[in-house]
Motif scaffolding. Sequence first.
Motif, PDB file in Angstrom:
ATOM      1  N   ARG A  42      34.278  -8.114  67.090  1.00  0.00           N
ATOM      2  CA  ARG A  42      34.312  -7.968  68.556  1.00  0.00           C
ATOM      3  C   ARG A  42      35.623  -7.343  69.014  1.00  0.00           C
ATOM      4  O   ARG A  42      35.647  -6.567  69.963  1.00  0.00           O
ATOM      5  N   PHE A  43      36.710  -7.712  68.353  1.00  0.00           N
ATOM      6  CA  PHE A  43      37.994  -7.086  68.680  1.00  0.00           C
ATOM      7  C   PHE A  43      37.886  -5.573  68.477  1.00  0.00           C
ATOM      8  O   PHE A  43      38.289  -4.792  69.331  1.00  0.00           O
ATOM      9  N   TRP A  44      37.319  -5.176  67.344  1.00  0.00           N
ATOM     10  CA  TRP A  44      37.172  -3.749  67.028  1.00  0.00           C
ATOM     11  C   TRP A  44      36.239  -3.063  68.022  1.00  0.00           C
ATOM     12  O   TRP A  44      36.533  -1.972  68.502  1.00  0.00           O
ATOM     13  N   GLN A  45      35.124  -3.701  68.345  1.00  0.00           N
ATOM     14  CA  GLN A  45      34.160  -3.106  69.272  1.00  0.00           C
ATOM     15  C   GLN A  45      34.735  -2.947  70.679  1.00  0.00           C
ATOM     16  O   GLN A  45      34.335  -2.038  71.403  1.00  0.00           O
ATOM     17  N   ASP A  48      38.834  -0.401  72.984  1.00  0.00           N
ATOM     18  CA  ASP A  48      39.167   0.491  74.096  1.00  0.00           C
ATOM     19  C   ASP A  48      39.652  -0.290  75.316  1.00  0.00           C
ATOM     20  O   ASP A  48      40.430   0.222  76.113  1.00  0.00           O
ATOM     21  N   ARG A  49      39.189  -1.526  75.458  1.00  0.00           N
ATOM     22  CA  ARG A  49      39.602  -2.362  76.587  1.00  0.00           C
ATOM     23  C   ARG A  49      40.895  -3.110  76.300  1.00  0.00           C
ATOM     24  O   ARG A  49      41.507  -3.648  77.211  1.00  0.00           O
ATOM     25  N   TYR A  50      41.288  -3.168  75.043  1.00  0.00           N
ATOM     26  CA  TYR A  50      42.491  -3.903  74.665  1.00  0.00           C
ATOM     27  C   TYR A  50      43.729  -3.108  75.040  1.00  0.00           C
ATOM     28  O   TYR A  50      43.833  -1.917  74.744  1.00  0.00           O
ATOM     29  N   ARG A  51      44.662  -3.782  75.724  1.00  0.00           N
ATOM     30  CA  ARG A  51      45.943  -3.159  76.043  1.00  0.00           C
ATOM     31  C   ARG A  51      46.891  -3.406  74.872  1.00  0.00           C
ATOM     32  O   ARG A  51      47.075  -4.546  74.463  1.00  0.00           O
ATOM     33  N   HIS A  52      47.485  -2.383  74.376  1.00  0.00           N
ATOM     34  CA  HIS A  52      48.354  -2.505  73.196  1.00  0.00           C
ATOM     35  C   HIS A  52      49.754  -2.943  73.632  1.00  0.00           C
ATOM     36  O   HIS A  52      50.685  -2.166  73.671  1.00  0.00           O
ATOM     37  N   ASP A  53      49.870  -4.222  73.944  1.00  0.00           N
ATOM     38  CA  ASP A  53      51.166  -4.745  74.367  1.00  0.00           C
ATOM     39  C   ASP A  53      51.692  -5.794  73.398  1.00  0.00           C
ATOM     40  O   ASP A  53      52.490  -6.640  73.765  1.00  0.00           O
ATOM     41  N   GLY A  54      51.210  -5.757  72.159  1.00  0.00           N
ATOM     42  CA  GLY A  54      51.724  -6.658  71.140  1.00  0.00           C
ATOM     43  C   GLY A  54      51.130  -8.054  71.172  1.00  0.00           C
ATOM     44  O   GLY A  54      51.658  -8.963  70.551  1.00  0.00           O
ATOM     45  N   ARG A  55      50.032  -8.244  71.886  1.00  0.00           N
ATOM     46  CA  ARG A  55      49.430  -9.565  71.987  1.00  0.00           C
ATOM     47  C   ARG A  55      48.051  -9.605  71.337  1.00  0.00           C
ATOM     48  O   ARG A  55      47.175 -10.330  71.794  1.00  0.00           O
ATOM     49  N   GLU A  56      47.882  -8.853  70.284  1.00  0.00           N
ATOM     50  CA  GLU A  56      46.559  -8.846  69.665  1.00  0.00           C
ATOM     51  C   GLU A  56      46.172 -10.200  69.103  1.00  0.00           C
ATOM     52  O   GLU A  56      45.013 -10.569  69.109  1.00  0.00           O
ATOM     53  N   LEU A  57      47.145 -10.997  68.652  1.00  0.00           N
ATOM     54  CA  LEU A  57      46.825 -12.329  68.134  1.00  0.00           C
ATOM     55  C   LEU A  57      46.268 -13.217  69.259  1.00  0.00           C
ATOM     56  O   LEU A  57      45.304 -13.949  69.055  1.00  0.00           O
ATOM     57  N   ASN A  58      46.861 -13.138  70.453  1.00  0.00           N
ATOM     58  CA  ASN A  58      46.321 -13.892  71.592  1.00  0.00           C
ATOM     59  C   ASN A  58      44.886 -13.466  71.886  1.00  0.00           C
ATOM     60  O   ASN A  58      44.018 -14.298  72.157  1.00  0.00           O
TER      61      ASN A  58
END
Length: 162
Positions: A42-45, A48-58
């Motif tokens: 789901r993260f991969w899908q 495009d909506r994910y903001r790359h601000d270093g909070r991918e673990l959250n």
Amino acid sequence: MMRQDELETLVLAHYDTIYAYCWRHVGQRELAQDLTQTAFLRFWQNRDRYRHDGRELNYLYTIAGNLCKDWCKRKKPVALEDLPESQRDPAAPPPDRDTALTVRAALAALPFAQRNALLLYYVQGFTAPEIAAITHATVPVVRYRLARGKRRLQELLKEELP
């Protein structure tokens, strides 16, 4: 946009922690693996909506938490003693198996929000502000869930343990 090699690095860096988090919610090895894989998918899908601000673990914890919450709503209760050995904690066996099963059963009896806050705080090591970001709650709400969950867990354990 995230490249596939960045996703691979992310999976290698965080798979174990997301898996452990899912396992503590569902208590079944294969199901925790499925939920973990689904969280990364789901993260991969939705990259495009994910903001790359270093909070991918959250973001991963949020996805995994939602998947676990959905599963907990649909599951049928199973006594922990009835689980086959292959579905129990992959970590080293606890010194007192009965106590560990009692604690797991008491945790499972808590409302999801309280159990989630306790697991993120005590097991995963997140702070209240970090839990607030993961669960999309305010810090006071997280602190309330932690306090109420801890108090309720103590009550449940007092009833079960001598």
